[in-house]
Design an enzyme around this catalytic site. Structure first.
Site, short mmCIF file in Angstrom:
data_model
loop_
_atom_site.label_atom_id
_atom_site.label_comp_id
_atom_site.label_asym_id
_atom_site.label_seq_id
_atom_site.Cartn_x
_atom_site.Cartn_y
_atom_site.Cartn_z
N LYS A 1 -19.87 17.91 3.06
CA LYS A 1 -18.96 18.15 4.18
C LYS A 1 -18.80 16.88 5.01
O LYS A 1 -17.73 16.58 5.54
CB LYS A 1 -19.48 19.29 5.05
CG LYS A 1 -18.62 19.59 6.28
CD LYS A 1 -17.20 19.97 5.87
CE LYS A 1 -16.35 20.26 7.09
NZ LYS A 1 -14.96 20.57 6.72
N SER B 1 0.84 -1.19 0.00
CA SER B 1 0.00 0.00 0.00
C SER B 1 0.89 1.25 0.00
O SER B 1 1.67 1.46 -0.92
CB SER B 1 -0.94 -0.03 1.20
OG SER B 1 -1.96 0.93 1.07
#
Length: 346
Positions: free
Chosen positions: A226, A174
Protein backbone atom coordinates in the site's frame (compact mmCIF):
# COMPACT_ATOMS: atom_id res chain seq x y z
CA UNK A 1 -16.19 74.12 11.74
CA UNK A 2 -19.85 73.77 10.86
CA UNK A 3 -18.97 73.65 7.16
CA UNK A 4 -16.27 71.06 7.80
CA UNK A 5 -18.70 68.94 9.80
CA UNK A 6 -21.29 69.05 7.01
CA UNK A 7 -18.65 68.27 4.42
CA UNK A 8 -17.40 65.22 6.34
CA UNK A 9 -20.99 64.06 6.75
CA UNK A 10 -21.51 64.40 3.01
CA UNK A 11 -18.35 62.38 2.32
CA UNK A 12 -19.48 59.67 4.73
CA UNK A 13 -22.91 59.41 3.08
CA UNK A 14 -21.30 59.34 -0.38
CA UNK A 15 -18.85 56.63 0.64
CA UNK A 16 -21.68 54.58 2.13
CA UNK A 17 -23.66 54.90 -1.10
CA UNK A 18 -20.68 53.89 -3.22
CA UNK A 19 -19.97 50.85 -1.04
CA UNK A 20 -23.64 49.82 -1.21
CA UNK A 21 -23.65 50.12 -5.02
CA UNK A 22 -20.45 48.06 -5.24
CA UNK A 23 -21.96 45.34 -3.04
CA UNK A 24 -25.07 45.20 -5.23
CA UNK A 25 -22.98 45.05 -8.41
CA UNK A 26 -20.78 42.33 -6.93
CA UNK A 27 -23.89 40.34 -6.04
CA UNK A 28 -25.29 40.69 -9.55
CA UNK A 29 -21.95 39.68 -11.06
CA UNK A 30 -21.81 36.65 -8.77
CA UNK A 31 -25.31 35.55 -9.79
CA UNK A 32 -24.48 36.00 -13.47
CA UNK A 33 -21.27 34.02 -13.03
CA UNK A 34 -23.19 31.18 -11.41
CA UNK A 35 -25.66 31.18 -14.28
CA UNK A 36 -22.87 31.05 -16.82
CA UNK A 37 -21.08 28.24 -15.05
CA UNK A 38 -24.20 26.10 -15.36
CA UNK A 39 -23.79 26.29 -19.12
CA UNK A 40 -20.10 25.39 -19.00
CA UNK A 41 -17.80 26.94 -21.57
CA UNK A 42 -18.02 28.01 -25.17
CA UNK A 43 -16.41 26.73 -28.36
CA UNK A 44 -14.66 29.55 -30.21
CA UNK A 45 -14.10 29.03 -33.95
CA UNK A 46 -11.82 31.24 -36.06
CA UNK A 47 -11.35 30.88 -39.81
CA UNK A 48 -7.60 31.17 -40.32
CA UNK A 49 -7.96 31.69 -44.09
CA UNK A 50 -9.41 35.12 -43.31
CA UNK A 51 -6.55 35.80 -40.91
CA UNK A 52 -3.91 34.98 -43.54
CA UNK A 53 -5.80 36.96 -46.17
CA UNK A 54 -5.91 39.95 -43.84
CA UNK A 55 -2.14 39.77 -43.32
CA UNK A 56 -1.52 39.69 -47.07
CA UNK A 57 -3.91 42.54 -47.81
CA UNK A 58 -2.40 44.68 -45.07
CA UNK A 59 1.06 44.16 -46.54
CA UNK A 60 -0.17 44.88 -50.07
CA UNK A 61 -1.75 48.12 -48.88
CA UNK A 62 1.58 49.20 -47.43
CA UNK A 63 3.67 48.22 -50.47
CA UNK A 64 1.57 49.33 -53.45
CA UNK A 65 0.33 52.78 -54.38
CA UNK A 66 -3.39 53.44 -54.84
CA UNK A 67 -3.52 52.71 -58.60
CA UNK A 68 -1.39 49.57 -58.39
CA UNK A 69 -3.44 48.29 -55.47
CA UNK A 70 -6.67 48.89 -57.40
CA UNK A 71 -5.32 46.89 -60.37
CA UNK A 72 -4.20 44.11 -58.05
CA UNK A 73 -7.63 43.88 -56.45
CA UNK A 74 -9.28 43.67 -59.88
CA UNK A 75 -6.93 40.87 -60.91
CA UNK A 76 -7.63 38.98 -57.70
CA UNK A 77 -11.39 39.40 -58.18
CA UNK A 78 -11.11 38.23 -61.80
CA UNK A 79 -9.10 35.17 -60.81
CA UNK A 80 -11.62 34.27 -58.11
CA UNK A 81 -14.53 34.55 -60.56
CA UNK A 82 -12.68 32.35 -63.05
CA UNK A 83 -12.17 29.69 -60.40
CA UNK A 84 -15.87 29.75 -59.49
CA UNK A 85 -16.88 29.43 -63.15
CA UNK A 86 -14.47 26.53 -63.65
CA UNK A 87 -15.97 24.71 -60.68
CA UNK A 88 -19.50 25.40 -61.93
CA UNK A 89 -18.60 24.22 -65.44
CA UNK A 90 -17.15 21.02 -64.08
CA UNK A 91 -20.45 20.59 -62.22
CA UNK A 92 -18.58 19.36 -59.20
CA UNK A 93 -20.29 19.28 -55.86
CA UNK A 94 -17.10 18.48 -53.97
CA UNK A 95 -16.11 21.00 -51.35
CA UNK A 96 -12.65 21.80 -50.15
CA UNK A 97 -11.42 19.70 -47.27
CA UNK A 98 -11.38 21.26 -43.83
CA UNK A 99 -8.43 21.53 -41.48
CA UNK A 100 -9.23 21.78 -37.77
CA UNK A 101 -6.44 23.35 -35.72
CA UNK A 102 -6.13 22.62 -31.99
CA UNK A 103 -3.60 23.89 -29.44
CA UNK A 104 -2.27 21.98 -26.44
CA UNK A 105 0.02 23.87 -24.06
CA UNK A 106 0.73 21.26 -21.41
CA UNK A 107 1.66 21.70 -17.78
CA UNK A 108 2.56 18.94 -15.32
CA UNK A 109 -1.15 18.06 -14.81
CA UNK A 110 -2.04 18.30 -18.53
CA UNK A 111 -4.69 20.83 -17.55
CA UNK A 112 -5.33 21.71 -21.22
CA UNK A 113 -7.03 18.33 -21.52
CA UNK A 114 -10.20 19.93 -20.15
CA UNK A 115 -10.46 21.99 -23.34
CA UNK A 116 -9.04 19.32 -25.65
CA UNK A 117 -11.72 16.76 -24.80
CA UNK A 118 -14.53 19.16 -25.80
CA UNK A 119 -12.72 20.34 -28.94
CA UNK A 120 -12.24 16.75 -30.11
CA UNK A 121 -15.87 15.90 -29.36
CA UNK A 122 -17.04 18.91 -31.35
CA UNK A 123 -14.92 18.36 -34.46
CA UNK A 124 -15.73 14.64 -34.63
CA UNK A 125 -19.38 15.52 -35.21
CA UNK A 126 -18.42 16.95 -38.63
CA UNK A 127 -14.93 15.77 -39.58
CA UNK A 128 -14.52 13.12 -42.28
CA UNK A 129 -11.50 11.23 -43.64
CA UNK A 130 -11.23 14.00 -46.28
CA UNK A 131 -10.46 16.49 -43.54
CA UNK A 132 -7.46 16.85 -41.26
CA UNK A 133 -6.78 17.72 -37.63
CA UNK A 134 -3.60 19.67 -36.84
CA UNK A 135 -2.46 19.76 -33.22
CA UNK A 136 0.06 22.43 -32.23
CA UNK A 137 1.64 20.73 -29.24
CA UNK A 138 3.92 22.11 -26.55
CA UNK A 139 4.63 20.06 -23.45
CA UNK A 140 7.55 18.78 -21.42
CA UNK A 141 5.40 16.04 -19.89
CA UNK A 142 4.00 15.45 -16.43
CA UNK A 143 1.74 13.01 -14.60
CA UNK A 144 1.31 9.63 -16.25
CA UNK A 145 -2.47 9.35 -15.79
CA UNK A 146 -3.07 12.96 -16.95
CA UNK A 147 -1.11 12.57 -20.18
CA UNK A 148 -2.56 9.12 -20.69
CA UNK A 149 -6.03 10.70 -20.76
CA UNK A 150 -4.88 13.49 -23.08
CA UNK A 151 -3.40 10.88 -25.43
CA UNK A 152 -6.69 9.00 -25.40
CA UNK A 153 -8.45 12.11 -26.70
CA UNK A 154 -6.12 12.16 -29.71
CA UNK A 155 -6.59 8.42 -30.22
CA UNK A 156 -10.30 9.15 -30.75
CA UNK A 157 -9.35 11.15 -33.85
CA UNK A 158 -7.29 8.29 -35.27
CA UNK A 159 -10.07 5.79 -34.50
CA UNK A 160 -12.52 7.94 -36.44
CA UNK A 161 -10.27 7.72 -39.51
CA UNK A 162 -9.53 11.45 -39.57
CA UNK A 163 -5.88 12.26 -40.46
CA UNK A 164 -3.98 13.75 -37.51
CA UNK A 165 -0.87 15.90 -37.91
CA UNK A 166 1.11 17.00 -34.84
CA UNK A 167 3.30 20.11 -35.03
CA UNK A 168 6.01 20.63 -32.42
CA UNK A 169 7.57 24.09 -32.48
CA UNK A 170 9.27 24.02 -29.06
CA UNK A 171 9.02 20.83 -27.03
CA UNK A 172 7.22 17.48 -26.93
CA UNK A 173 8.97 15.36 -24.34
CA UNK A 174 7.93 12.49 -22.08
CA UNK A 175 4.12 12.76 -21.82
CA UNK A 176 4.28 15.36 -24.58
CA UNK A 177 5.84 12.82 -26.92
CA UNK A 178 3.29 10.24 -25.79
CA UNK A 179 0.70 12.57 -27.31
CA UNK A 180 2.78 13.46 -30.38
CA UNK A 181 3.42 9.86 -31.44
CA UNK A 182 -0.31 9.35 -32.09
CA UNK A 183 -0.11 11.67 -35.09
CA UNK A 184 0.07 10.02 -38.50
CA UNK A 185 2.58 12.75 -39.29
CA UNK A 186 4.83 14.63 -36.84
CA UNK A 187 6.37 17.93 -37.91
CA UNK A 188 9.12 19.55 -35.88
CA UNK A 189 10.88 22.90 -35.88
CA UNK A 190 14.67 22.49 -36.32
CA UNK A 191 15.47 23.19 -32.67
CA UNK A 192 12.39 21.73 -31.00
CA UNK A 193 13.10 19.26 -28.18
CA UNK A 194 11.63 15.75 -28.52
CA UNK A 195 11.92 12.38 -26.85
CA UNK A 196 12.43 11.69 -23.14
CA UNK A 197 10.70 8.32 -23.46
CA UNK A 198 11.27 7.40 -19.86
CA UNK A 199 9.74 7.54 -16.38
CA UNK A 200 11.03 9.43 -13.36
CA UNK A 201 9.88 9.79 -9.75
CA UNK A 202 11.60 11.28 -6.76
CA UNK A 203 10.72 12.31 -3.22
CA UNK A 204 12.69 13.51 -0.20
CA UNK A 205 12.96 11.41 2.95
CA UNK A 206 13.08 13.21 6.30
CA UNK A 207 13.24 10.14 8.50
CA UNK A 208 16.81 10.65 9.78
CA UNK A 209 16.20 14.35 10.43
CA UNK A 210 13.09 13.57 12.47
CA UNK A 211 14.81 10.75 14.34
CA UNK A 212 17.68 13.08 15.32
CA UNK A 213 15.09 15.40 16.85
CA UNK A 214 13.27 12.57 18.64
CA UNK A 215 10.22 12.77 16.39
CA UNK A 216 8.43 9.49 15.69
CA UNK A 217 6.22 8.93 12.64
CA UNK A 218 3.71 6.09 12.63
CA UNK A 219 2.40 4.75 9.33
CA UNK A 220 -0.29 2.08 9.32
CA UNK A 221 -1.30 0.31 6.08
CA UNK A 222 -3.40 -2.65 5.04
CA UNK A 223 -1.82 -4.41 2.09
CA UNK A 224 1.84 -5.28 1.69
CA UNK A 225 2.56 -2.63 -0.93
CA UNK A 226 0.00 0.00 0.00
CA UNK A 227 2.95 2.29 0.65
CA UNK A 228 6.42 1.59 -0.76
CA UNK A 229 8.43 4.79 -0.22
CA UNK A 230 7.44 7.54 2.21
CA UNK A 231 8.59 11.07 3.03
CA UNK A 232 8.60 10.78 6.83
CA UNK A 233 8.89 7.07 7.60
CA UNK A 234 11.86 4.75 7.27
CA UNK A 235 12.19 3.34 3.74
CA UNK A 236 13.17 -0.29 3.31
CA UNK A 237 15.10 -2.03 0.57
CA UNK A 238 12.03 -4.10 -0.23
CA UNK A 239 9.98 -0.92 -0.66
CA UNK A 240 12.63 0.55 -2.96
CA UNK A 241 12.64 -2.57 -5.10
CA UNK A 242 8.85 -2.48 -5.44
CA UNK A 243 8.93 1.23 -6.29
CA UNK A 244 11.51 0.60 -9.02
CA UNK A 245 9.48 -2.34 -10.31
CA UNK A 246 6.46 -0.05 -10.71
CA UNK A 247 8.58 2.45 -12.64
CA UNK A 248 9.87 -0.30 -14.94
CA UNK A 249 6.32 -1.52 -15.63
CA UNK A 250 5.20 2.03 -16.48
CA UNK A 251 8.22 2.47 -18.77
CA UNK A 252 7.40 -0.77 -20.57
CA UNK A 253 3.81 0.34 -21.13
CA UNK A 254 5.08 3.72 -22.39
CA UNK A 255 7.40 2.01 -24.90
CA UNK A 256 4.66 -0.33 -26.12
CA UNK A 257 2.34 2.65 -26.59
CA UNK A 258 4.91 4.51 -28.71
CA UNK A 259 5.71 1.42 -30.80
CA UNK A 260 2.00 0.87 -31.48
CA UNK A 261 1.72 4.24 -33.22
CA UNK A 262 5.28 4.52 -34.61
CA UNK A 263 6.45 0.98 -35.43
CA UNK A 264 9.26 2.42 -37.56
CA UNK A 265 11.14 3.45 -34.41
CA UNK A 266 14.05 1.51 -32.94
CA UNK A 267 12.47 1.73 -29.52
CA UNK A 268 15.48 0.43 -27.58
CA UNK A 269 17.59 3.19 -29.11
CA UNK A 270 15.23 6.07 -28.33
CA UNK A 271 13.54 4.93 -25.09
CA UNK A 272 16.53 5.84 -22.92
CA UNK A 273 15.04 9.01 -21.46
CA UNK A 274 17.21 11.18 -23.72
CA UNK A 275 15.94 14.15 -25.74
CA UNK A 276 16.97 15.28 -29.20
CA UNK A 277 16.64 18.47 -31.19
CA UNK A 278 14.48 18.41 -34.32
CA UNK A 279 17.11 17.45 -36.90
CA UNK A 280 18.53 14.67 -34.72
CA UNK A 281 14.99 13.51 -33.93
CA UNK A 282 14.33 13.22 -37.67
CA UNK A 283 17.38 10.97 -38.07
CA UNK A 284 15.99 8.69 -35.37
CA UNK A 285 12.50 8.74 -36.95
CA UNK A 286 10.91 10.40 -33.93
CA UNK A 287 9.49 12.94 -36.41
CA UNK A 288 8.66 12.83 -40.11
CA UNK A 289 9.58 16.30 -41.37
CA UNK A 290 11.35 19.49 -40.33
CA UNK A 291 8.79 22.29 -40.66
CA UNK A 292 7.19 24.86 -38.35
CA UNK A 293 3.46 24.92 -37.72
CA UNK A 294 3.22 28.41 -39.30
CA UNK A 295 4.71 27.17 -42.56
CA UNK A 296 2.50 24.09 -42.66
CA UNK A 297 -0.77 25.88 -41.90
CA UNK A 298 -0.03 28.65 -44.41
CA UNK A 299 0.45 25.97 -47.06
CA UNK A 300 -2.74 24.12 -46.11
CA UNK A 301 -4.74 27.36 -46.17
CA UNK A 302 -4.12 27.63 -49.92
CA UNK A 303 -6.01 24.40 -50.61
CA UNK A 304 -8.38 23.96 -47.66
CA UNK A 305 -10.61 25.82 -45.25
CA UNK A 306 -8.65 26.11 -42.01
CA UNK A 307 -10.48 26.59 -38.69
CA UNK A 308 -8.95 27.13 -35.27
CA UNK A 309 -10.97 25.62 -32.42
CA UNK A 310 -10.68 26.63 -28.78
CA UNK A 311 -13.03 25.62 -25.99
CA UNK A 312 -12.93 28.32 -23.31
CA UNK A 313 -14.36 27.83 -19.85
CA UNK A 314 -16.32 30.79 -18.49
CA UNK A 315 -14.64 32.12 -15.36
CA UNK A 316 -15.79 34.56 -12.71
CA UNK A 317 -13.91 37.78 -11.97
CA UNK A 318 -12.18 36.35 -8.87
CA UNK A 319 -11.12 33.31 -10.89
CA UNK A 320 -9.71 35.52 -13.66
CA UNK A 321 -7.79 37.62 -11.12
CA UNK A 322 -6.43 34.48 -9.49
CA UNK A 323 -5.38 33.02 -12.82
CA UNK A 324 -3.67 36.27 -13.77
CA UNK A 325 -1.71 36.30 -10.51
CA UNK A 326 -0.83 32.63 -10.88
CA UNK A 327 0.26 33.21 -14.47
CA UNK A 328 2.48 36.11 -13.44
CA UNK A 329 4.17 34.01 -10.74
CA UNK A 330 4.60 31.08 -13.12
CA UNK A 331 6.04 33.37 -15.80
CA UNK A 332 8.48 34.89 -13.31
CA UNK A 333 9.59 31.46 -12.13
CA UNK A 334 10.00 30.25 -15.73
CA UNK A 335 12.18 33.26 -16.57
CA UNK A 336 14.36 32.70 -13.53
CA UNK A 337 14.67 29.00 -14.29
CA UNK A 338 15.57 29.65 -17.94
CA UNK A 339 18.37 31.97 -16.84
CA UNK A 340 19.70 29.38 -14.42
CA UNK A 341 19.64 26.60 -17.02
CA UNK A 342 20.63 28.58 -20.12
CA UNK A 343 24.17 27.22 -20.07
CA UNK A 344 22.79 23.70 -20.27
CA UNK A 345 21.49 24.29 -23.80
CA UNK A 346 24.10 26.63 -25.15
Amino acid sequence: MEFLSEYLGFLARTATLVVAVLIVLAGIASLRAKGRRKGGGQLQVTRLNDFYKGLRERLESALFDKDALKRLRKEQSRDEKAKRKARAKAKTTETKGRVYVLDFDGDIKASANESLRHEVTALLTLATPRDEVVLRLESGGGMVHSYGLASSQLARIRQAGVPLTVCVDKVAASGGYMMACIGEKILSAPFAVLGSIGVVAQLPNLHRLLRNHDVDVELHTAGEYKRTLTVFGENTEKGREKFQEDLDVTHKLFKNFVVHYRPQLNIDEVATGEVWLGVSALERKLVDEIKTSDEYLAERARAADVFHLHYAERKSLPERVGLAASGALEHGFARAWSKLTAARFW
